[in-house]
Design an enzyme around this catalytic site. Structure first.
Site, PDB file in Angstrom:
ATOM      1  N   TYR A   1       0.828  -1.205   0.000  1.00  0.00           N
ATOM      2  CA  TYR A   1       0.000   0.000   0.000  1.00  0.00           C
ATOM      3  C   TYR A   1       0.866   1.259   0.000  1.00  0.00           C
ATOM      4  O   TYR A   1       0.609   2.197  -0.739  1.00  0.00           O
ATOM      5  CB  TYR A   1      -0.933  -0.032   1.212  1.00  0.00           C
ATOM      6  CG  TYR A   1      -1.996   1.032   1.202  1.00  0.00           C
ATOM      7  CD1 TYR A   1      -3.137   0.884   0.430  1.00  0.00           C
ATOM      8  CD2 TYR A   1      -1.858   2.182   1.973  1.00  0.00           C
ATOM      9  CE1 TYR A   1      -4.129   1.852   0.412  1.00  0.00           C
ATOM     10  CE2 TYR A   1      -2.837   3.162   1.964  1.00  0.00           C
ATOM     11  CZ  TYR A   1      -3.973   2.990   1.187  1.00  0.00           C
ATOM     12  OH  TYR A   1      -4.937   3.960   1.172  1.00  0.00           O
TER      13      TYR A   1
ATOM     14  N   ALA B   1      -3.022  -4.994   4.403  1.00  0.00           N
ATOM     15  CA  ALA B   1      -2.562  -5.751   5.574  1.00  0.00           C
ATOM     16  C   ALA B   1      -3.573  -6.792   6.027  1.00  0.00           C
ATOM     17  O   ALA B   1      -3.194  -7.844   6.554  1.00  0.00           O
ATOM     18  CB  ALA B   1      -2.229  -4.795   6.710  1.00  0.00           C
TER      19      ALA B   1
ATOM     20  N   HIS C   1     -10.517   2.858  11.643  1.00  0.00           N
ATOM     21  CA  HIS C   1     -10.117   1.803  10.712  1.00  0.00           C
ATOM     22  C   HIS C   1      -8.688   1.340  11.003  1.00  0.00           C
ATOM     23  O   HIS C   1      -8.371   0.150  10.887  1.00  0.00           O
ATOM     24  CB  HIS C   1     -10.242   2.295   9.268  1.00  0.00           C
ATOM     25  CG  HIS C   1      -9.954   1.251   8.251  1.00  0.00           C
ATOM     26  ND1 HIS C   1     -10.724   0.120   8.091  1.00  0.00           N
ATOM     27  CD2 HIS C   1      -8.954   1.149   7.337  1.00  0.00           C
ATOM     28  CE1 HIS C   1     -10.215  -0.632   7.132  1.00  0.00           C
ATOM     29  NE2 HIS C   1      -9.147  -0.032   6.651  1.00  0.00           N
TER      30      HIS C   1
ATOM     31  N   CYS D   1       2.432  -2.046   6.047  1.00  0.00           N
ATOM     32  CA  CYS D   1       2.505  -0.859   6.903  1.00  0.00           C
ATOM     33  C   CYS D   1       1.108  -0.266   7.051  1.00  0.00           C
ATOM     34  O   CYS D   1       0.392  -0.090   6.066  1.00  0.00           O
ATOM     35  CB  CYS D   1       3.451   0.169   6.291  1.00  0.00           C
ATOM     36  SG  CYS D   1       3.582   1.679   7.258  1.00  0.00           S
TER      37      CYS D   1
ATOM     38  N   GLU E   1      -7.441   9.214  10.439  1.00  0.00           N
ATOM     39  CA  GLU E   1      -8.410   9.978  11.229  1.00  0.00           C
ATOM     40  C   GLU E   1      -9.557   9.137  11.761  1.00  0.00           C
ATOM     41  O   GLU E   1     -10.390   9.632  12.513  1.00  0.00           O
ATOM     42  CB  GLU E   1      -8.967  11.107  10.360  1.00  0.00           C
ATOM     43  CG  GLU E   1      -7.904  12.103   9.931  1.00  0.00           C
ATOM     44  CD  GLU E   1      -8.440  13.142   8.948  1.00  0.00           C
ATOM     45  OE1 GLU E   1      -9.642  13.097   8.622  1.00  0.00           O
ATOM     46  OE2 GLU E   1      -7.655  13.991   8.520  1.00  0.00           O
TER      47      GLU E   1
END
Length: 182
Positions: A28, A59, A91, A83, A88
């Protein structure tokens, strides 16, 4: 502060029979993933262990890919890399907890896994942890997998002598109609 700590690192195990490891990476954050892969490959190469690499979307898919390979392929161990950087929303917590839990459960079922999924507050932390010249968490995950493979091989060859063994007249003759008489 973690950056000033010193840590003991176990020497890499040596294998008398070839070993094969699957690296599963969620790219990602591609630059961070590339550093994690470089660190893992360097450790596996140093130990003389063959390895393959596959990519998954994120992930959360790392444990599933490892589970599939563990059931359907011939790998001795696995290195999960990726990673997760705090955002914010909650999640972040879900991805961190569930990816880690998935790898842990697979390990408890006998898969030899090194967990190199970074869970960090910001990109700067990720860069330091992924860089093979700094914290080298990809290399650390590969080393962890190798140590677990070595333990699995050591204990897998030992027998405990526990279990039922028919003795003497209690054995059933192959050509008899029922239990042998005493």
């Amino acid at each position: 502060m973690a950056g000033t700590e010193t840590h003991y690192t176990l020497p890499l195990p040596r294998f008398d029979k070839p070993a094969k490891v699957l690296i599963v990476v969620a790219p990602y954050y591609k630059d961070i993933a590339d550093d994690l892969i470089a660190g893992a490959r360097a450790v596996l190469d140093e130990a003389g262990v063959a390895h393959d690499l596959i990519e998954v979307p994120g992930a959360l898919e790392v444990p599933t890919a490892i589970a599939l390979a563990h059931r359907q392929s011939n790998f001795d161990g696995y290195v999960g890399l990726g990673c997760v950087i705090r955002g914010e929303t909650t999640h972040y917590d879900t991805v961190c907890n569930d990816s880690s839990r998935g790898l842990t459960l697979l390990g408890l079922q006998g898969a030899c896994i090194g967990n190199g999924i970074l869970t960090v507050e910001d990109r700067d932390q990720a860069v330091v942890r992924a860089d093979p010249a700094q914290q080298n968490k990809g290399g650390g995950a590969a080393a962890a997998a190798l140590h677990l493979i070595a333990l699995s091989r050591k204990w897998g060859s030992e027998t405990k002598g526990i279990g039922f063994k028919p003795v003497g007249s209690f054995q059933i003759a192959a050509d008899s109609e029922g239990p042998a008489s005493a």
